[in-house]
Design a protein around this motif. Structure first.
Motif, short mmCIF file in Angstrom:
data_model
loop_
_atom_site.label_atom_id
_atom_site.label_comp_id
_atom_site.label_asym_id
_atom_site.label_seq_id
_atom_site.Cartn_x
_atom_site.Cartn_y
_atom_site.Cartn_z
N UNK A 47 11.49 3.39 10.47
CA UNK A 47 12.13 4.28 9.50
C UNK A 47 13.19 3.53 8.69
N UNK A 48 13.43 4.02 7.48
CA UNK A 48 14.50 3.49 6.64
C UNK A 48 15.37 4.63 6.17
N UNK A 49 16.64 4.30 5.95
CA UNK A 49 17.60 5.35 5.60
C UNK A 49 18.61 4.83 4.59
N UNK A 50 18.91 5.66 3.61
CA UNK A 50 20.00 5.41 2.67
C UNK A 50 21.13 6.34 3.08
N UNK A 76 0.84 -1.20 0.00
CA UNK A 76 0.00 0.00 0.00
C UNK A 76 0.88 1.25 0.00
N UNK A 77 0.50 2.23 -0.82
CA UNK A 77 1.24 3.48 -0.88
C UNK A 77 1.06 4.25 0.42
N UNK A 78 2.15 4.81 0.93
CA UNK A 78 2.13 5.57 2.17
C UNK A 78 2.17 7.06 1.83
N UNK A 79 1.06 7.73 2.13
CA UNK A 79 0.92 9.16 1.84
C UNK A 79 1.35 9.96 3.06
N UNK A 115 16.45 9.83 4.57
CA UNK A 115 15.75 9.07 5.62
C UNK A 115 14.25 9.24 5.45
N UNK A 116 13.51 8.14 5.57
CA UNK A 116 12.06 8.14 5.39
C UNK A 116 11.42 7.68 6.69
N UNK A 117 10.42 8.43 7.16
CA UNK A 117 9.68 8.09 8.37
C UNK A 117 8.19 8.23 8.10
N UNK A 118 7.40 7.45 8.83
CA UNK A 118 5.93 7.55 8.72
C UNK A 118 5.30 7.26 10.07
N UNK A 119 5.51 8.16 11.01
CA UNK A 119 4.94 8.00 12.34
C UNK A 119 5.60 6.88 13.13
N UNK A 175 8.47 -1.27 6.89
CA UNK A 175 7.82 -2.40 7.55
C UNK A 175 7.06 -1.91 8.78
N UNK A 176 5.83 -2.42 8.98
CA UNK A 176 5.11 -2.08 10.21
C UNK A 176 5.88 -2.55 11.44
N UNK A 177 5.81 -1.77 12.50
CA UNK A 177 6.52 -2.13 13.72
C UNK A 177 6.05 -3.47 14.27
N UNK A 178 4.79 -3.81 14.09
CA UNK A 178 4.25 -5.08 14.61
C UNK A 178 4.82 -6.28 13.87
N UNK A 179 5.50 -6.07 12.75
CA UNK A 179 6.04 -7.18 11.98
C UNK A 179 7.55 -7.32 12.14
N UNK A 180 8.17 -6.46 12.90
CA UNK A 180 9.62 -6.50 13.03
C UNK A 180 10.05 -7.61 13.97
#
Length: 293
Positions: A88-91, A38-41, A79-83, A109-114
């Motif tokens: 977060x992911x970072x290059x 799903x696209x993250x807006x 760096x990309x964050x979404x709440x 990745x959702x935190x619940x899946x880490x």
């Protein structure tokens, strides 16, 4: 139209033809959920130039697409964050060339899946790149963490046939006369005719020697009395440049040969400098007409 408005319009029209060509780069990409796709807006994208420490941020729009325009060449950290619901992911070090186009997609990745979420027993399989949880004799693949960096696709802003002379090449290659543009002769279909013309005398695919166009930070740098640049910038002052041999866009007009688009070094966030010395020693020089031996 009032007089101030008329003067403003005339000033804009007079300045418009003097606009420079593109030296900046563009980074685009898509941010999506790593599980569902799903696209993250409205995800936050932060980027910083590692040399100058100039930082900016933007948001992803519809479809999870983000755009980072007008980037100076160099190395960036993105760096990309979404709440708090996504990791977060970072290059860490994304090399962006002059007038380049980089596509850099991020999957969060959702935190619940880490695998780190409440689990303290994990293994790293031989030959694998992911860590999985371990429960006695069984292996549960339900939670996993990927250590693969985001994939980067690099191209050009136009459909030109071009090559970038990278900062490492500028730093290590020997340049005759300390002119970085001499490296153009290393490109295919390029020849040098310095015995018949003044200057660099570079020709592409059999065209005349004066058919090249030299740009410095997007501004015209052509010497019309010789074949070469008007201002020879010291090697240490040039970061990199792109040599376009064919199919370049209309903004690089005025030539039928090649376009050498150079950018100068940007400032750093710390004091630095270079030292030189000039050795006056003629022991190994060849004899000239005034010397007997």
């Amino acid at each position: 139209m009032t007089r101030p408005a008329a003067l403003t319009a005339l000033t804009v029209l007079w300045c418009w033809p003097g606009s420079s060509q593109t030296t900046q780069a563009l980074v685009i990409g898509r941010i999506q959920d790593a599980i569902t796709g799903k696209a993250l807006i409205d995800a936050t994208v932060r980027y910083v130039h590692l040399a100058t420490r100039v930082a900016r941020e933007t948001q992803s729009g519809p479809g999870g697409v983000y755009v980072l325009p007008l980037l100076s060449p160099g190395s960036y950290r993105i760096r990309v964050e979404n709440g708090e619901s996504y990791q977060p992911r970072e290059a860490a070090a994304v090399e962006i060339p002059v007038a380049g186009l980089i596509q850099l997609d991020f999957e969060l990745r959702p935190v619940t899946d880490l695998w780190e979420e409440g689990q303290y027993r994990s293994i790293f399989l031989d030959g694998a790149r992911t860590s999985v949880n371990f429960y006695g004799p069984d292996v549960d693949f339900g939670r996993s963490g990927s250590f693969l960096p985001p994939t980067k696709q690099e191209t050009r802003l136009d459909a030109s046939v071009s090559t970038v002379i990278t900062p490492s090449e500028v730093d290590r290659l020997p340049f005759p006369g300390r002119d970085v543009y001499t490296a153009i002769v290393l490109q295919p279909l390029v020849s040098s005719g310095t015995t018949t013309v003044r200057g660099l005398g570079l020709s592409v695919d059999g065209q005349r020697f004066g058919s090249g166009s030299y740009l410095l930070d997007g501004v015209d740098n052509n010497a019309y009395l010789i074949t070469g640049p008007q201002v020879i910038t010291p090697v240490e002052g040039v970061q990199e440049y792109r040599v376009s041999l064919a199919n370049y866009s209309a903004e690089y007009g005025g030539t039928s040969g090649f376009v050498a688009n150079a950018v100068t070094q940007s400032g750093l966030d710390a004091w630095h400098g270079l030292g030189y010395f000039y050795l006056m020693n003629d022991a190994l020089d060849a004899n000239d007409v005034t010397r007997r031996y």
